[in-house]
Design an enzyme around this catalytic site. Sequence first.
Site, mmCIF file in Angstrom:
data_model
loop_
_atom_site.group_PDB
_atom_site.id
_atom_site.type_symbol
_atom_site.label_atom_id
_atom_site.label_comp_id
_atom_site.label_asym_id
_atom_site.label_seq_id
_atom_site.Cartn_x
_atom_site.Cartn_y
_atom_site.Cartn_z
ATOM 1 N N ASN A 261 -7.423 3.453 9.318
ATOM 2 C CA ASN A 261 -6.727 2.354 9.983
ATOM 3 C C ASN A 261 -6.735 2.464 11.505
ATOM 4 O O ASN A 261 -6.448 1.482 12.183
ATOM 5 C CB ASN A 261 -5.277 2.282 9.495
ATOM 6 C CG ASN A 261 -4.597 3.624 9.552
ATOM 7 O OD1 ASN A 261 -5.009 4.574 8.877
ATOM 8 N ND2 ASN A 261 -3.580 3.737 10.366
ATOM 9 N N GLN B 248 -7.210 -0.814 4.193
ATOM 10 C CA GLN B 248 -7.932 -1.433 5.317
ATOM 11 C C GLN B 248 -9.278 -2.031 4.899
ATOM 12 O O GLN B 248 -9.763 -2.958 5.536
ATOM 13 C CB GLN B 248 -8.159 -0.402 6.439
ATOM 14 C CG GLN B 248 -6.894 0.009 7.167
ATOM 15 C CD GLN B 248 -6.277 -1.104 8.012
ATOM 16 O OE1 GLN B 248 -6.935 -2.080 8.383
ATOM 17 N NE2 GLN B 248 -4.989 -0.973 8.318
ATOM 18 N N SER C 127 -3.481 -3.787 -0.413
ATOM 19 C CA SER C 127 -2.330 -4.527 0.110
ATOM 20 C C SER C 127 -2.785 -5.921 0.548
ATOM 21 O O SER C 127 -3.928 -6.084 0.973
ATOM 22 C CB SER C 127 -1.780 -3.740 1.303
ATOM 23 O OG SER C 127 -0.614 -4.333 1.801
ATOM 24 N N ALA C 128 -1.873 -6.905 0.473
ATOM 25 C CA ALA C 128 -2.274 -8.293 0.766
ATOM 26 C C ALA C 128 -2.220 -8.664 2.243
ATOM 27 O O ALA C 128 -2.982 -9.497 2.710
ATOM 28 C CB ALA C 128 -1.369 -9.259 -0.011
ATOM 29 N N HIS C 129 -1.305 -8.020 2.989
ATOM 30 C CA HIS C 129 -1.052 -8.566 4.338
ATOM 31 C C HIS C 129 -2.112 -8.210 5.375
ATOM 32 O O HIS C 129 -2.037 -8.669 6.515
ATOM 33 C CB HIS C 129 0.359 -8.192 4.820
ATOM 34 C CG HIS C 129 0.578 -6.768 5.183
ATOM 35 N ND1 HIS C 129 0.649 -6.345 6.485
ATOM 36 C CD2 HIS C 129 0.763 -5.662 4.435
ATOM 37 C CE1 HIS C 129 0.887 -5.045 6.519
ATOM 38 N NE2 HIS C 129 0.951 -4.608 5.282
ATOM 39 N N GLY D 226 0.809 -1.211 0.000
ATOM 40 C CA GLY D 226 0.000 0.000 0.000
ATOM 41 C C GLY D 226 0.847 1.268 0.000
ATOM 42 O O GLY D 226 0.501 2.258 -0.658
ATOM 43 N N THR D 227 1.951 1.244 0.719
ATOM 44 C CA THR D 227 2.801 2.442 0.800
ATOM 45 C C THR D 227 3.323 2.818 -0.585
ATOM 46 O O THR D 227 3.254 3.989 -0.991
ATOM 47 C CB THR D 227 3.994 2.177 1.756
ATOM 48 O OG1 THR D 227 3.474 1.830 3.026
ATOM 49 C CG2 THR D 227 4.889 3.397 1.871
ATOM 50 N N THR E 40 11.461 -6.591 -11.137
ATOM 51 C CA THR E 40 11.031 -7.976 -11.349
ATOM 52 C C THR E 40 9.868 -8.310 -10.413
ATOM 53 O O THR E 40 9.959 -8.100 -9.208
ATOM 54 C CB THR E 40 12.210 -8.944 -11.085
ATOM 55 O OG1 THR E 40 13.287 -8.549 -11.939
ATOM 56 C CG2 THR E 40 11.832 -10.389 -11.360
ATOM 57 N N CYS F 149 3.339 2.674 12.554
ATOM 58 C CA CYS F 149 4.442 3.617 12.404
ATOM 59 C C CYS F 149 4.453 4.623 13.556
ATOM 60 O O CYS F 149 5.469 5.171 13.909
ATOM 61 C CB CYS F 149 4.326 4.386 11.089
ATOM 62 S SG CYS F 149 3.624 3.418 9.774
HETATM 63 N N1 PLP Z 1 -2.671 2.702 4.108
HETATM 64 C C1 PLP Z 1 -3.325 2.288 5.203
HETATM 65 C C2 PLP Z 1 -4.675 2.833 5.504
HETATM 66 C C3 PLP Z 1 -2.740 1.354 6.063
HETATM 67 O O1 PLP Z 1 -3.392 0.952 7.156
HETATM 68 C C4 PLP Z 1 -1.448 0.854 5.744
HETATM 69 C C5 PLP Z 1 -0.778 -0.095 6.647
HETATM 70 O O2 PLP Z 1 -1.017 -0.105 7.843
HETATM 71 C C6 PLP Z 1 -0.825 1.308 4.565
HETATM 72 C C7 PLP Z 1 -1.461 2.224 3.780
HETATM 73 C C8 PLP Z 1 0.503 0.787 4.164
HETATM 74 O O3 PLP Z 1 0.365 -0.463 3.528
HETATM 75 P P1 PLP Z 1 1.608 -1.456 3.384
HETATM 76 O O4 PLP Z 1 1.928 -1.954 4.766
HETATM 77 O O5 PLP Z 1 1.141 -2.526 2.457
HETATM 78 O O6 PLP Z 1 2.736 -0.665 2.807
#
Ligand code: PLP
Length: 376
Positions: free
Chosen positions: A147, A174, A194-196, A69-70, A232, A323
């Site tokens: 989040n 989220q 994002s997958a995790h 996601g970042t 890649t 973070c």
């Molecule tokens: N955006 C939101 C709302 C999130 O909660 C998070 C991760 O906590 C991210 C972006 C970042 O995603 P990633 O951990 O896949 O980089």
Amino acid sequence: MIYLDNSATTHIDEEILDAMLPWMRDFFGNPSSAYALGRKARVAIEEAREEIAASMNAHPAELLFTSGGTEANNAILKSCCIESGLTNALAISAIEHHAVSHPSEWLAVQGFTVKILGVDSLGIVEQHWYEALPSENTLISIMQANNETGVIQQIDTIRAMIPEQSFIHTDAVQSFGKIPIDVQQLGIDFLSVSAHKIHGPKGIGAMYIRKGIDFKSHQHGGGQERNRRAGTESPALIVGFQIAVRNAIREMESRHQHMRSLQLLMRSLLKEHIPQARINTPENPASSLPSIMNVSFQHINDGEAILQLMDMAGIAVSNGSACVSGSQQPSHVLKALGLSDQEAKAAVRFSFSKDNTEEEITEAVLELKHIIASLS
Ligand code: PLP
């Protein structure tokens, strides 16, 4: 351990891990290689792209894989302003994740206009901000679900309120896999996932870029992802992501109901046992994810101690964004809702998954009650 920090990350499903391993051990070819081993990896990636794109009603060509996601947020914001030159003005909500707010701050330093849209006490962006947006090509970035508190913004309604020439991005990290997402119905131009957060692997995500947008790569190198994201690809991570999405979509209804019942249970236990707790997650189910419950305490001076004592009791929770955790900074999200610095520091975010139980919720609330009493 009782794990109640599923918005930070989730436990990877065994089935997903098993499906990923052959792509690292046996079928290790580079998906850009022309021989059979490479072609096999390419086919797996394109099948995953089709399935993940279909899950959000997008065309496969509109979905690009990223490291999460970042990266998706950074690439979209920075490319729109710099490489693609689509806009010179951004508007973001006051409660965006740092993966949106920090690139925006960086873009402001580079000379781009960045407007911060305030929220009400529930965390919903106030309508007057949308009405006051300039009519030029602003990029509006509003997260679908927050989040820290789980508050949901109605993205389709926002689309209808903003000037037609503007672009709209939503960070759906989220919400993806937890509530239905249809990019056509939402009327958005960009989306990040994002997958995790849905029991998939870390280090893989995707961005949706609406067909017709001339998106130029923010990351330069090879010609992967149709020249729009160099590097890649990882077939193992992409296959893991695909299965996480497949399972989340198939079980969305039952997972949703399960997490909502845990959230309701926690709300009633908090009211009964810790009446001084301020609940920061909206009560209306249409305005909140089922997976998050955020509470704060006005009278506690040492907010970090709550998390440490919960940890010592074997309960993993956080105060919101991973973070922010440990940095002793008051949460910018809770401050935007109108909480004081002290209250925004003394916050606990519980976040649930399909795997949590009612017993865990009860134990966590009773432990929190004990800790709050000891700190008061
Ligand atoms: N955006 C939101 C709302 C999130 O909660 C998070 C991760 O906590 C991210 C972006 C970042 O995603 P990633 O951990 O896949 O980089």
